[in-house]
Design a protein around this motif. Structure first.
Motif: not given
Length: 317
Positions: A93-94, A190-194, A153, A90, A182, A180, A139
């Motif tokens: 990626e940021h 691999y996926r991300e959400y908020t 994703d 994560w 991860a 966030h 996170l």
């Protein structure tokens, strides 16, 4: 080694107070979560949305009564082992943000509200190496063998409701406004959400927690439900064995006997249904219907079937 310090932390959040960086399983860790407190991992059980713990079991735990001992499962073990790796992904990626271990926190005014987020997220402008004074978000790192409970994703509603409760409680305790996620699914997806703070949701959770703790204080036991962990909790309540007959209500006796008959019938039907699906799959891996995955086959080394397992199906909206 545990760093179980309650001294002021050099970094702050709007509403939380750091209890310490506590090692799971230690006396300090247990103390921070015991008694009339509600943690972020418990709030989903309070509102009846946890897939792991029922409201009934949590009530017994908070009342100081016996509950079934924790058992380390393979998914839990590997989730713990992979947490740092997924958190690092994560952060890669940021760029411009630093995800640092969070510790255990309580609300500044409501001491009974507790949370142990995975990471605090700090903005880190390019060229600066010191962590800013205050985190701006959280996170959460998750792993899952299958992605059935998670949306696509980045989907706005992609986080399972029990994890949304956890995130909302963490924000409620610390005063931050974004979590966030991860997520590593099947070891490679691999996926991300908020999840953003919603005061209306947070109030629902707070009110439910207050009501729950009041029921604990006054000995008002929740009704018995169908969760397996409720059954496991009831199993460990008796302390001793008396070789006597105990009269029970006719309605409960009938319910038990009818359920036994229905269970045998359902087991027989399930065996027949599994045989039909497995026959369709043959040497394949998965059974699908209209692009919807129904079940998957795990083969033995010689190619024969070890087991047939269902895919979890989301409830229709």
């Amino acid at each position: 080694m545990s760093t179980e310090s309650t001294t002021d932390h050099p970094y702050t959040v709007p509403e939380g107070v750091l209890i310490g960086h506590l090692t799971p399983g230690t006396a300090a860790w247990d103390e921070a979560r015991a008694g009339l407190t509600i943690t972020a991992t418990e709030i989903a059980a309070v509102v009846g949305l946890s897939p792991w713990m029922s409201r009934f079991t949590l009530w017994h735990k908070k009342s100081g009564l016996a509950v079934a001992p924790f058992e380390m499962s393979s998914p839990i073990e590997w989730g713990t082992r992979l947490e740092d790796a997924v958190a690092l992904k994560w952060q890669e990626e940021h760029p411009g943000f630093l995800a640092a271990p969070a510790g255990t926190w309580r609300h500044r005014e409501r001491d009974w509200e507790r949370a142990t987020p995975d990471r605090l997220v700090y903005p880190q402008p390019a060229g600066e190496f010191e962590i800013p004074d205050q985190a701006d978000s959280l996170l959460e790192v998750k792993t899952s063998p299958f992605g059935d409970d998670w949306g696509p994703d980045g989907a706005e509603d992609g986080v399972p409701v029990w994890y949304r409760c956890q995130a909302m409680w963490q924000m409620n305790v610390l005063g931050l406004r974004r979590v966030h996620f991860a997520v590593l699914i099947s070891g490679h997806d691999y996926r991300e959400y908020t999840v953003d703070y919603d005061e209306a949701e947070a109030k629902i959770l707070r009110d439910a927690a207050v009501k729950f703790l009041d029921e604990v204080s006054h000995g008002v036991r929740p009704p018995i439900d169908s969760a397996d962990d409720t059954y496991q909790t009831i199993r460990v309540q008796p302390d001793g064995f008396d070789d006597i007959d105990v009269e029970i209500p006719a309605v409960d006796a009938a319910r038990y006997e009818n359920a036994q008959v229905a269970s045998k019938e359902a087991a027989a039907e399930l065996t027949a249904a599994k045989s039909v699906v497995l026959d369709h799959i043959g040497t394949g891996r998965r059974a699908v219907c209209d692009e919807r995955r129904i079940a998957y086959r795990i083969p033995k080394a010689d190619g024969t079937t070890k087991s047939l397992n269902p895919y979890k199906q989301k409830e229709a909206a």
